[in-house]
Each structure stands twice: as structure tokens, then as C-alpha cells.
Design a protein around this motif. Structure first.
Motif, PDB file in Angstrom:
ATOM      1  N   ILE A   1      -7.821 -51.921 -78.720  1.00 38.17           N
ATOM      2  CA  ILE A   1      -7.585 -51.620 -77.308  1.00 38.17           C
ATOM      3  C   ILE A   1      -8.890 -51.164 -76.682  1.00 38.17           C
ATOM      4  O   ILE A   1      -9.499 -50.173 -77.117  1.00 38.17           O
ATOM      5  N   THR A   2      -9.328 -51.906 -75.669  1.00 42.59           N
ATOM      6  CA  THR A   2     -10.641 -51.685 -75.061  1.00 42.59           C
ATOM      7  C   THR A   2     -10.499 -51.736 -73.546  1.00 42.59           C
ATOM      8  O   THR A   2     -10.479 -52.826 -72.958  1.00 42.59           O
ATOM      9  N   PRO A   3     -10.397 -50.594 -72.885  1.00 36.16           N
ATOM     10  CA  PRO A   3     -10.253 -50.600 -71.429  1.00 36.16           C
ATOM     11  C   PRO A   3     -11.562 -50.936 -70.729  1.00 36.16           C
ATOM     12  O   PRO A   3     -12.634 -50.980 -71.349  1.00 36.16           O
ATOM     13  N   VAL A   4     -11.464 -51.165 -69.437  1.00 35.54           N
ATOM     14  CA  VAL A   4     -12.651 -51.399 -68.623  1.00 35.54           C
ATOM     15  C   VAL A   4     -13.476 -50.121 -68.565  1.00 35.54           C
ATOM     16  O   VAL A   4     -12.945 -49.017 -68.454  1.00 35.54           O
ATOM     17  N   THR A   5     -14.792 -50.260 -68.652  1.00 36.48           N
ATOM     18  CA  THR A   5     -15.679 -49.107 -68.543  1.00 36.48           C
ATOM     19  C   THR A   5     -15.697 -48.603 -67.101  1.00 36.48           C
ATOM     20  O   THR A   5     -15.981 -49.360 -66.173  1.00 36.48           O
TER      21      THR A   5
ATOM     22  N   ILE B   1     -15.951 -48.221 -74.192  1.00 35.57           N
ATOM     23  CA  ILE B   1     -15.096 -47.236 -74.841  1.00 35.57           C
ATOM     24  C   ILE B   1     -13.909 -47.970 -75.460  1.00 35.57           C
ATOM     25  O   ILE B   1     -13.407 -48.953 -74.896  1.00 35.57           O
ATOM     26  N   ALA B   2     -13.470 -47.501 -76.622  1.00 36.60           N
ATOM     27  CA  ALA B   2     -12.372 -48.165 -77.327  1.00 36.60           C
ATOM     28  C   ALA B   2     -11.637 -47.159 -78.187  1.00 36.60           C
ATOM     29  O   ALA B   2     -12.129 -46.062 -78.455  1.00 36.60           O
ATOM     30  N   GLU B   3     -10.453 -47.557 -78.620  1.00 38.54           N
ATOM     31  CA  GLU B   3      -9.704 -46.747 -79.585  1.00 38.54           C
ATOM     32  C   GLU B   3     -10.369 -46.857 -80.951  1.00 38.54           C
ATOM     33  O   GLU B   3     -11.144 -47.792 -81.216  1.00 38.54           O
ATOM     34  N   PRO B   4     -10.075 -45.932 -81.868  1.00 39.64           N
ATOM     35  CA  PRO B   4     -10.662 -46.019 -83.207  1.00 39.64           C
ATOM     36  C   PRO B   4     -10.182 -47.227 -84.005  1.00 39.64           C
ATOM     37  O   PRO B   4     -10.929 -47.785 -84.809  1.00 39.64           O
ATOM     38  N   PHE B   5      -8.921 -47.641 -83.802  1.00 40.90           N
ATOM     39  CA  PHE B   5      -8.350 -48.740 -84.584  1.00 40.90           C
ATOM     40  C   PHE B   5      -9.065 -50.051 -84.253  1.00 40.90           C
ATOM     41  O   PHE B   5      -9.344 -50.352 -83.091  1.00 40.90           O
TER      42      PHE B   5
ATOM     43  N   SER C   1       2.548 -47.885 -85.636  1.00 38.41           N
ATOM     44  CA  SER C   1       1.381 -47.247 -85.018  1.00 38.41           C
ATOM     45  C   SER C   1       1.287 -47.467 -83.518  1.00 38.41           C
ATOM     46  O   SER C   1       0.497 -46.802 -82.840  1.00 38.41           O
ATOM     47  N   LEU C   2       2.072 -48.393 -82.980  1.00 38.77           N
ATOM     48  CA  LEU C   2       1.818 -48.855 -81.622  1.00 38.77           C
ATOM     49  C   LEU C   2       2.043 -47.788 -80.559  1.00 38.77           C
ATOM     50  O   LEU C   2       1.235 -47.642 -79.636  1.00 38.77           O
ATOM     51  N   LEU C   3       3.138 -47.042 -80.644  1.00 37.77           N
ATOM     52  CA  LEU C   3       3.395 -46.032 -79.622  1.00 37.77           C
ATOM     53  C   LEU C   3       2.298 -44.982 -79.600  1.00 37.77           C
ATOM     54  O   LEU C   3       1.871 -44.539 -78.531  1.00 37.77           O
ATOM     55  N   GLU C   4       1.825 -44.584 -80.772  1.00 38.53           N
ATOM     56  CA  GLU C   4       0.739 -43.606 -80.834  1.00 38.53           C
ATOM     57  C   GLU C   4      -0.544 -44.186 -80.241  1.00 38.53           C
ATOM     58  O   GLU C   4      -1.275 -43.492 -79.514  1.00 38.53           O
ATOM     59  N   ARG C   5      -0.806 -45.457 -80.505  1.00 36.05           N
ATOM     60  CA  ARG C   5      -1.996 -46.078 -79.950  1.00 36.05           C
ATOM     61  C   ARG C   5      -1.907 -46.177 -78.434  1.00 36.05           C
ATOM     62  O   ARG C   5      -2.863 -45.872 -77.717  1.00 36.05           O
ATOM     63  N   PHE C   6      -0.757 -46.586 -77.927  1.00 39.28           N
ATOM     64  CA  PHE C   6      -0.572 -46.687 -76.481  1.00 39.28           C
ATOM     65  C   PHE C   6      -0.694 -45.313 -75.809  1.00 39.28           C
ATOM     66  O   PHE C   6      -1.133 -45.213 -74.664  1.00 39.28           O
ATOM     67  N   ALA C   7      -0.275 -44.261 -76.513  1.00 38.12           N
ATOM     68  CA  ALA C   7      -0.222 -42.919 -75.924  1.00 38.12           C
ATOM     69  C   ALA C   7      -1.528 -42.151 -76.061  1.00 38.12           C
ATOM     70  O   ALA C   7      -1.593 -40.974 -75.648  1.00 38.12           O
ATOM     71  N   ASN C   8      -2.563 -42.772 -76.601  1.00 34.24           N
ATOM     72  CA  ASN C   8      -3.858 -42.098 -76.758  1.00 34.24           C
ATOM     73  C   ASN C   8      -4.435 -41.785 -75.378  1.00 34.24           C
ATOM     74  O   ASN C   8      -4.933 -42.657 -74.668  1.00 34.24           O
ATOM     75  N   ALA C   9      -4.379 -40.510 -74.985  1.00 30.57           N
ATOM     76  CA  ALA C   9      -4.773 -40.110 -73.630  1.00 30.57           C
ATOM     77  C   ALA C   9      -6.263 -40.232 -73.383  1.00 30.57           C
ATOM     78  O   ALA C   9      -6.706 -40.246 -72.225  1.00 30.57           O
ATOM     79  N   HIS C  10      -7.047 -40.343 -74.439  1.00 29.65           N
ATOM     80  CA  HIS C  10      -8.499 -40.312 -74.278  1.00 29.65           C
ATOM     81  C   HIS C  10      -9.116 -41.702 -74.162  1.00 29.65           C
ATOM     82  O   HIS C  10     -10.290 -41.823 -73.820  1.00 29.65           O
ATOM     83  N   VAL C  11      -8.332 -42.726 -74.398  1.00 28.40           N
ATOM     84  CA  VAL C  11      -8.786 -44.092 -74.128  1.00 28.40           C
ATOM     85  C   VAL C  11      -8.724 -44.376 -72.629  1.00 28.40           C
ATOM     86  O   VAL C  11      -9.569 -45.066 -72.065  1.00 28.40           O
ATOM     87  N   ARG C  12      -7.686 -43.850 -71.973  1.00 30.51           N
ATOM     88  CA  ARG C  12      -7.519 -43.960 -70.515  1.00 30.51           C
ATOM     89  C   ARG C  12      -7.500 -45.421 -70.051  1.00 30.51           C
ATOM     90  O   ARG C  12      -8.171 -45.811 -69.097  1.00 30.51           O
ATOM     91  N   ASP C  13      -6.716 -46.198 -70.765  1.00 30.79           N
ATOM     92  CA  ASP C  13      -6.530 -47.591 -70.364  1.00 30.79           C
ATOM     93  C   ASP C  13      -5.687 -47.619 -69.093  1.00 30.79           C
ATOM     94  O   ASP C  13      -4.806 -46.783 -68.897  1.00 30.79           O
TER      95      ASP C  13
END
Length: 487
Positions: free
Chosen positions: A230-234, A255-259, A353-365
Motif C-alpha cells: 500500500i503506497t499512497p500519494v506523497t 511513503i508506504a506500509e511496512p508490508f 492481515s488486511l483490516l490491520e493494514r487498511f487501519a494503519n493510521a500512519h500511512v494516511r492513504d
């Protein structure tokens, strides 16, 4: 500290400890954006950092007007950029990536790009050109030779400007010069992305020279792959925080998630880097892994985003942390997606793992990112789930509600009457259709170019119309509550 080759030896974060002057390009990559820099370029950098793959550096290639900024930034920073991993607990890990050793913007010098692509040293041509970038017709899956940019290239009156024109012209030079064919690796989220790439490039070549198309089909490798991170726009705050935290000034970090995951068919025409030594999973058949990613993560994003936007959410993690939205996603994943998937090692863990990945507040997708380009995404990610479930007599209620919510979103007006910017290559036709559906609730679904024969499937149509009417009557949140807890 400015980021460039002069500062790379004294970076305040981890960075290349290899001599980039000794790395030569073996990969040419079209579509250097956030995902490529967080994913493929990171894997190559990992190998380079281990003292391996010095002949597999990356030459990025841009073809669209939007690529000019990447040209300018990478030129200023000598191809260097910072990858920031955002962990769920708020910690961040920053590393400067050095695997992109060259970047060419094709409109600046098409001839130079052609020679790079024809160079025997380039043994892989890789792509992140988006799900809709392969120019295949939705109606029959064949290459669309009537697209204006393609028609311009096919005329032969101008230097090639599309990825198809550039690559095909370079392959023609290789054939004429007796240079070995490369491998073309699609890294886009499409089921059978290698087969899709083969169809696109051979379809274009067929119009240029049928003998060349035959040579491409018989010699060029087109492995399928599954890619995931998961890689949001910078956004500006990412740039500002990186400088505040580290003192490093990077004009375009990512910026990206660790996974991260990459599953790739080991089918290369002219060799490959030792990717298996960089945690890439090399397999004989990637099909089951592709379905796992596309039908769970990608389609799951689609299930979330339209309801989230209409309910007022603008960041993905905020919606994913809402118990109602989490329940809807859980039900889609368990009752509609999972039954369509072949069992593969890691499937249960991936789904869990998906719900936890989607809920990562620090990725800010952003929700808007997920809502974009829906006419390319929904047919490739969600509708195959629908069709499999219809064929097997299973429920399609949750996916039908998602498609209905896309149709409601495509009206271009939210529940407060504010305009929605519908970012889609078919927006000019889809938005007017959507705006007629209060009078004709199946108007959107009747677009067979997008939906095929779903309009002829009563179980799907009934669930779709029920959800759409509810969206118009009571709004997104109340509709979602009814879908999650049907009477």
C-alpha cells in the motif's frame, strides 16, 4: 541537507553503501511513480546493498506529461529518493534508495530511449502503467488500435510516443541486429498481467509487422506477477516531516506500509537478478497468488472506498477503524471473496492481515485515491468475484452493494450536495449515465462495455437496485447498516 550524489556518503538516514558508479542498467522501467519506487526499485536496491546484481540497475522511462516532474526531481537528486515506511505504532523507518541510476523522459529524445531499449544490456523491460494502461478493449480484450495516441504512433509519421510504439520499435531493432529478446514484466494489478502485456504488445506489433509480432510472441518473456504494498500519494506533509525528523530535504520521497510482497513467475528470456535473495517469491504459476491479492486487497479497497467517501471519510484508516465498515469488509472477504479463491500457502494469514493494514493510521492513504479509475478497477478486481459467485449459486449481495455505491458516487454529488471530482477515463460517459438512475435505476449497469452481461443476471440486478434505491433514500451509512445486518 539536499539529497544528491554529493551528499550520499553522509546521509542522516540509511542509504546506498555501494558505489553507484559501478552499477549499470539492466532494467528499463516505464511508469516510475510511488509504487515502483516503494516496491521493485526497493527490491533491486536490497540486492545492490548486499553486493549483488550490479548489472541490474534501473533506467526509468517516462512518456506522459505527468512524468516531467519525475524527470526534474530525479535529475536534481541524481536518481536518489527516500523510502519512508510508516508502522502502525507510529514509528518511521527512512532509507535512501539508489537503484534508479538513470531516467529518460521519452519526448525529450525518443531516439535515445529507443537505443536504451534496444541495448543488449537491458534484459528486462518492466511496467507500472496502471490497470487501464494496456489499451485493451473491455468488450473483447483485444488491443485498441483506434486509440488516438496509438493511431498516431502507427501512422509512422512521428517518433513513437506510447509505451507500445517505443518498445515495439526497440524490439524491431533487436530483431534486426540479432540482439536477444528481453523479458517484459508487468507490475500492474491485473489478473494474468503477463498475458495482458503479451496481448497488448503483440497486438500493436501485429499492425506494424506480423513477422515482428510472431518474433515477439516466440522470444520475449511475459511472466505473470503479483505485487503488493500500500503506497499512497506523497503529500507535502510527508516531505515536511522527513526534513523535520532527519534534516534531509527530498523533493519527492515515497511513503508506504511496512508490508511488501512480490510473487513472480520464473520465466525470463535473458536472465534475471537473484530476486529470490531479496525475498521475492519465484514460482512456476502465480495465478492463485494473483487472485488472492486482487480479490481480497484490491477488491476490498473498492468495497470500502465509495461507502466511505459518501459517509464523509477522506482517509482510508478512519473508515477501516469504523466498526460498521470493518464488519462490511469482513463479510465481503469471508462470504464472497474467499469462496472464489484456490487455497495457497499464506492465504489465511494474508486475509487476516488486511483490516490491520487498511487501519494503519500512519500511512494516511486517501479514500479519493481508491475511488479513482473505477472503470478500470471494478471490472478487473470485483466483477470476477461476482461472476464466480453467480455461477456457483453463492451470494453476491455485498459486491452488488459496492457496485451500486460506485454508481451513486459517479453521480458526482455527495450527500450534502457538494461536487465530487470523478477521476476516471470514462467519466464523460459514466457521470451522465449515473445522473439518470433515479428515474432508471439500471441505467449505469446497462453499460455493457463496462459490465458485460451482468444486466442479464436477475440475482445481481435485484441486489444492486435494492442497494441503489437505499443509497438515494437513506444514504450510505444507513444502507451499509442494512447490508451488514439484513432482515
Amino acid at each position: 541537507m539536499e539529497l544528491n550524489r554529493n551528499t550520499v556518503s553522509r546521509l542522516p538516514v540509511l542509504g546506498p553503501r555501494y558505489d553507484r558508479g559501478e552499477v549499470r542498467a539492466g532494467i528499463a522501467h516505464f511508469g516510475v511513480g510511488g509504487f515502483h519506487r516503494a516496491h521493485q526499485a526497493m527490491y533491486v536496491d536490497r540486492l545492490l546493498s548486499a553486493g549483488k546484481a550490479r548489472e541490474w540497475g534501473i533506467c526509468g522511462i517516462g512518456v506522459t506529461p505527468a512524468d516531467r516532474r519525475m524527470r526534474d526531481v530525479l535529475r536534481t537528486q541524481d536518481g536518489l529518493y527516500t523510502l519512508v515506511l510508516a508502522y502502525p505504532d507510529g514509528t518511521r523507518e527512512s532509507r535512501v534508495i539508489g537503484s534508479i541510476i538513470d531516467y529518460r523522459y521519452a519526448p525529450d529524445d525518443p531516439e535515445a530511449v529507443l537505443e536504451i531499449l534496444a541495448d543488449p544490456a537491458i534484459r528486462i523491460i518492466s511496467l507500472t502503467i496502471t490497470e487501464g494502461g494496456y489499451n485493451l478493449r473491455d468488450s473483447d480484450g483485444e488491443f485498441d488500435c483506434d486509440a488516438p495516441a496509438v493511431r498516431r504512433d502507427l501512422s509512422g509519421e512521428h517518433p513513437p510516443a506510447t509505451v507500445f510504439g517505443l518498445v515495439t520499435a526497440a524490439l524491431a531493432r533487436r530483431r534486426e541486429r540479432g540482439v536477444a529478446a528481453p523479458t517484459i514484466v508487468s507490475c500492474d494489478n491485473i489478473e494474468g498481467n503477463g498475458r495482458v502485456a503479451r496481448r497488448a504488445f503483440t497486438g500493436y506489433a501485429e499492425r506494424v509487422d506480423p513477422a515482428l509480432a510472431q518474433w515477439i510472441s516466440g522470444n520475449v518473456g511475459f511472466p505473470n506477477s503479483m505485487v503488493d504494498r500500500i503506497t499512497p500519494v506523497t503529500t507535502p506533509d510527508v516531505i515536511e516531516r522527513l526534513e523535520a525528523d532527519t534534516g534531509l530535504r527530498d523533493q519527492w520521497p515515497v511513503i508506504a506500509e511496512p508490508f511488501a510482497a512480490w510473487v513472480l513467475e520464473d520465466d525470463f528470456a535473458a536472465g534475471r537478478p537473484p530476486l529470490d535473495q531479496a525475498d521475492v517469491q519465484l514460482v512456476d504459476d502465480v495465478y492463485a497468488y494473483e487472485l488472492m491479492k486482487l480479490r481480497l486487497l484490491n477488491a476490498g479497497h473498492q468495497c470500502l472506498c465509495y461507502f466511505a467517501y459518501l459517509a464523509g471519510y477522506r482517509l482510508v484508516h478512519e473508515a477501516a477503524q469504523d466498526p460498521l465498515f470493518a464488519e462490511f469488509l469482513d463479510q465481503y472477504l469471508d462470504y464472497e471473496a474467499m469462496p472464489t479463491l484456490p487455497r495457497v500457502p499464506g492465504l489465511t494469514t494474508f486475509r487476516g492481515s488486511l483490516l490491520e493494514r487498511f487501519a494503519n493510521a500512519h500511512v494516511r492513504d486517501t479514500v479519493a485515491r481508491l475511488c479513482a479509475d473505477s472503470s478500470d478497477r471494478i471490472p478487473k478486481w470485483l466483477l470476477p468475484v461476482v461472476r464466480d459467485n453467480l455461477a456457483a449459486g453463492r451470494t453476491v449481495r455485498l459486491a452488488a452493494a459496492t457496485v451500486a455505491c460506485w454508481a451513486r458516487y459517479a453521480e458526482g454529488v455527495d450527500e450534502q450536495g457538494a461536487p465530487i471530482e470523478v477521476v476516471d477515463r470514462l467519466a464523460d460517459s459514466l457521470v451522465p449515465l449515473a445522473r439518470t438512475q433515479r428515474e432508471n435505476p439500471t441505467a449505469f449497469l446497462e453499460n455493457r462495455a463496462v459490465f458485460g452481461d451482468l444486466i442479464d443476471q436477475p440475482r445481481f440486478v435485484d441486489a444492486y437496485v435494492s442497494a441503489l434505491r437505499s443509497l438515494h433514500r437513506v444514504g450510505a451509512r444507513a444502507t451499509l447498516e442494512a447490508v451488514v445486518k439484513p432482515e
